[in-house]
Design a protein around this motif. Structure first.
Motif, PDB file in Angstrom:
ATOM      1  N   TYR A   1       0.839  -1.206   0.000  1.00 42.51           N
ATOM      2  CA  TYR A   1       0.000   0.000   0.000  1.00 42.51           C
ATOM      3  C   TYR A   1       0.879   1.264   0.000  1.00 42.51           C
ATOM      4  O   TYR A   1       0.720   2.154  -0.834  1.00 42.51           O
ATOM      5  N   PHE A   2       1.853   1.305   0.941  1.00 43.97           N
ATOM      6  CA  PHE A   2       2.716   2.492   1.027  1.00 43.97           C
ATOM      7  C   PHE A   2       3.577   2.636  -0.226  1.00 43.97           C
ATOM      8  O   PHE A   2       3.760   3.738  -0.748  1.00 43.97           O
ATOM      9  N   LEU A   3       4.118   1.519  -0.679  1.00 44.08           N
ATOM     10  CA  LEU A   3       5.002   1.571  -1.849  1.00 44.08           C
ATOM     11  C   LEU A   3       4.254   2.148  -3.049  1.00 44.08           C
ATOM     12  O   LEU A   3       4.764   3.011  -3.773  1.00 44.08           O
ATOM     13  N   ASN A   4       3.033   1.687  -3.227  1.00 42.81           N
ATOM     14  CA  ASN A   4       2.223   2.179  -4.338  1.00 42.81           C
ATOM     15  C   ASN A   4       1.972   3.689  -4.227  1.00 42.81           C
ATOM     16  O   ASN A   4       2.163   4.442  -5.189  1.00 42.81           O
ATOM     17  N   THR A   5       1.578   4.153  -3.031  1.00 44.70           N
ATOM     18  CA  THR A   5       1.297   5.588  -2.878  1.00 44.70           C
ATOM     19  C   THR A   5       2.598   6.401  -3.003  1.00 44.70           C
ATOM     20  O   THR A   5       2.601   7.492  -3.571  1.00 44.70           O
ATOM     21  N   ARG A   6       3.697   5.847  -2.487  1.00 48.83           N
ATOM     22  CA  ARG A   6       4.975   6.583  -2.581  1.00 48.83           C
ATOM     23  C   ARG A   6       5.476   6.654  -4.024  1.00 48.83           C
ATOM     24  O   ARG A   6       6.073   7.656  -4.427  1.00 48.83           O
ATOM     25  N   PHE A   7       5.230   5.611  -4.773  1.00 44.73           N
ATOM     26  CA  PHE A   7       5.628   5.618  -6.191  1.00 44.73           C
ATOM     27  C   PHE A   7       4.836   6.691  -6.942  1.00 44.73           C
ATOM     28  O   PHE A   7       5.401   7.481  -7.703  1.00 44.73           O
ATOM     29  N   ARG A   8       3.526   6.727  -6.648  1.00 46.30           N
ATOM     30  CA  ARG A   8       2.677   7.746  -7.295  1.00 46.30           C
ATOM     31  C   ARG A   8       3.175   9.155  -6.935  1.00 46.30           C
ATOM     32  O   ARG A   8       3.316  10.017  -7.791  1.00 46.30           O
ATOM     33  N   SER A   9       3.466   9.359  -5.658  1.00 48.10           N
ATOM     34  CA  SER A   9       3.883  10.705  -5.201  1.00 48.10           C
ATOM     35  C   SER A   9       5.226  11.122  -5.795  1.00 48.10           C
ATOM     36  O   SER A   9       5.385  12.255  -6.241  1.00 48.10           O
ATOM     37  N   ILE A  10       6.203  10.223  -5.790  1.00 46.03           N
ATOM     38  CA  ILE A  10       7.531  10.639  -6.275  1.00 46.03           C
ATOM     39  C   ILE A  10       7.478  10.899  -7.783  1.00 46.03           C
ATOM     40  O   ILE A  10       8.127  11.823  -8.281  1.00 46.03           O
ATOM     41  N   LYS A  11       6.668  10.108  -8.504  1.00 50.72           N
ATOM     42  CA  LYS A  11       6.566  10.358  -9.952  1.00 50.72           C
ATOM     43  C   LYS A  11       5.958  11.732 -10.209  1.00 50.72           C
ATOM     44  O   LYS A  11       6.445  12.500 -11.037  1.00 50.72           O
ATOM     45  N   ALA A  12       4.876  12.037  -9.472  1.00 50.81           N
ATOM     46  CA  ALA A  12       4.234  13.353  -9.640  1.00 50.81           C
ATOM     47  C   ALA A  12       5.199  14.459  -9.227  1.00 50.81           C
ATOM     48  O   ALA A  12       5.333  15.483  -9.909  1.00 50.81           O
ATOM     49  N   ALA A  13       5.901  14.247  -8.111  1.00 50.03           N
ATOM     50  CA  ALA A  13       6.815  15.276  -7.606  1.00 50.03           C
ATOM     51  C   ALA A  13       7.950  15.546  -8.584  1.00 50.03           C
ATOM     52  O   ALA A  13       8.279  16.703  -8.875  1.00 50.03           O
ATOM     53  N   LEU A  14       8.530  14.481  -9.119  1.00 48.09           N
ATOM     54  CA  LEU A  14       9.652  14.665 -10.054  1.00 48.09           C
ATOM     55  C   LEU A  14       9.165  15.292 -11.360  1.00 48.09           C
ATOM     56  O   LEU A  14       9.879  16.064 -11.989  1.00 48.09           O
ATOM     57  N   SER A  15       7.925  14.976 -11.770  1.00 49.91           N
ATOM     58  CA  SER A  15       7.390  15.570 -13.005  1.00 49.91           C
ATOM     59  C   SER A  15       7.124  17.055 -12.826  1.00 49.91           C
ATOM     60  O   SER A  15       7.403  17.859 -13.701  1.00 49.91           O
ATOM     61  N   GLN A  16       6.549  17.395 -11.654  1.00 50.17           N
ATOM     62  CA  GLN A  16       6.181  18.802 -11.446  1.00 50.17           C
ATOM     63  C   GLN A  16       7.374  19.641 -10.988  1.00 50.17           C
ATOM     64  O   GLN A  16       7.364  20.858 -11.126  1.00 50.17           O
ATOM     65  N   ASP A  17       8.358  19.000 -10.372  1.00 54.13           N
ATOM     66  CA  ASP A  17       9.634  19.633 -10.017  1.00 54.13           C
ATOM     67  C   ASP A  17       9.520  20.861  -9.117  1.00 54.13           C
ATOM     68  O   ASP A  17      10.249  21.835  -9.296  1.00 54.13           O
ATOM     69  N   ASN A  18       8.588  20.847  -8.180  1.00 53.02           N
ATOM     70  CA  ASN A  18       8.496  21.980  -7.261  1.00 53.02           C
ATOM     71  C   ASN A  18       7.756  21.554  -6.003  1.00 53.02           C
ATOM     72  O   ASN A  18       6.659  22.033  -5.719  1.00 53.02           O
TER      73      ASN A  18
END
Ligand SMILES: Nc1ncnc2c1ncn2[C@@H]1O[C@H](COP(=O)(O)OP(=O)(O)OP(=O)(O)O)[C@@H](O)[C@H]1O
Ligand SMILES: Nc1nc(=O)c2ncn([C@H]3C[C@H](O)[C@@H](CO)O3)c2[nH]1
Length: 228
Positions: free
Chosen positions: A57-74
């Motif tokens: 569960y955590f891994l899935n949510t963390r993967f989603r968050s880091i991908k969004a964070a790295l894409s948005q870069d801020n």
């Protein structure tokens, strides 16, 4: 633009610093799903049964968050995928995962990390680790008051928390996805003390300058809001 990831034990102050820092830098916060996490109470009630499910569960949510964070870069992330294996390995070491679950977990994690490696921005710009002692950690856990995290709910949590703390030093030393820094969470009370808040924010801004990641158009805000 910057992506900052926070790390630290339970109750170290990651969510609090995420909100403070995102206000201060004018970036977007990403919070770990805790109160809306349906597996977390199940895990604390029966850790042997739910350790693997909770980790997925955590891994899935963390993967989603880091991908969004790295894409948005801020952004600022209050805990990230880089810390996921620390929790899983610790639970596996105390017998809460079968060897098949361990193998499946690491295969999944490696697949996800390989995906991140293919992104235009592959890594965060800074890791901020909040270092706390067991006493501070337990005080904060009590202050926040989630019932299933209290020692009165399960006395074996004392050993669990102490063991968790012992995994952080080697984890931090090994972490090499970005520059990194430590905040002394025992000494610096960035919630109650305005002076400590200034010290912590100055330390972070100095580090961002040092690694060339403080946005050129950033101006120090005059009023630091705490969105708690
Ligand atoms: N530096 C600090 N000084 C005093 N109290 C603090 C400090 N940082 C956090 N707290 C308090 O401790 C509790 C836990 O803080 P917070 O939720 O930010 O921790 P966290 O690291 O995000 O925890 P978790 O790992 O469980 O998500 C909250 O009640 C918060 O107000
Ligand atoms: N088993 C396990 N694996 C994780 O990756 C993980 N990440 C956080 N947590 C637990 C700690 C706090 O109770 C609460 C909030 O941090 O969630 C975890 N537990």
């Amino acid at each position: 633009m910057t992506v900052i990831v926070l790390s630290g034990p339970i109750g170290a102050g990651k969510s609090s610093l995420t909100s403070l820092l995102s206000n201060y830098l004018g970036t977007k916060p990403f919070y770990e799903s805790v109160d809306d996490n349906p597996v977390l109470p199940l895990f604390y009630a029966d850790p042997e049964k739910y350790a693997f499910l909770l980790q997925v569960y955590f891994l899935n949510t963390r993967f989603r968050s880091i991908k969004a964070a790295l894409s948005q870069d801020n952004n600022v992330l209050d805990r990230s995928i880089y810390e996921d294996a620390l929790f899983f390995q610790m639970n596996a070491d105390i017998g809460r995962a079968t060897s098949e679950e361990v193998d499946t977990y690491y295969e999944l994690l490696n697949n996800m990390m390989a995906e991140l490696d293919r992104m235009p921005k592959r890594n965060p710009d800074l890791l901020i680790h909040i270092d706390v002692s067991y006493d501070t950690m337990i005080k904060r856990i009590q202050k926040r008051g989630r019932p299933y995290e209290q020692l009165s709910y399960d006395a074996t949590l004392e050993d669990y928390y102490k063991r968790l703390l012992s995994y952080y030093k080697p984890w931090y030393e090994k972490y090499d996805y970005s520059p990194k820094m430590v905040i002394d969470g025992d000494k610096l009370d960035f919630i109650a003390s305005e002076a400590d808040r200034e010290i912590v924010l100055d330390q972070i801004v100095d580090k961002l300058k040092e690694v060339g990641k403080l946005p050129a158009d950033w101006n120090k805000p005059t009023d630091i809001e705490l969105m708690q």
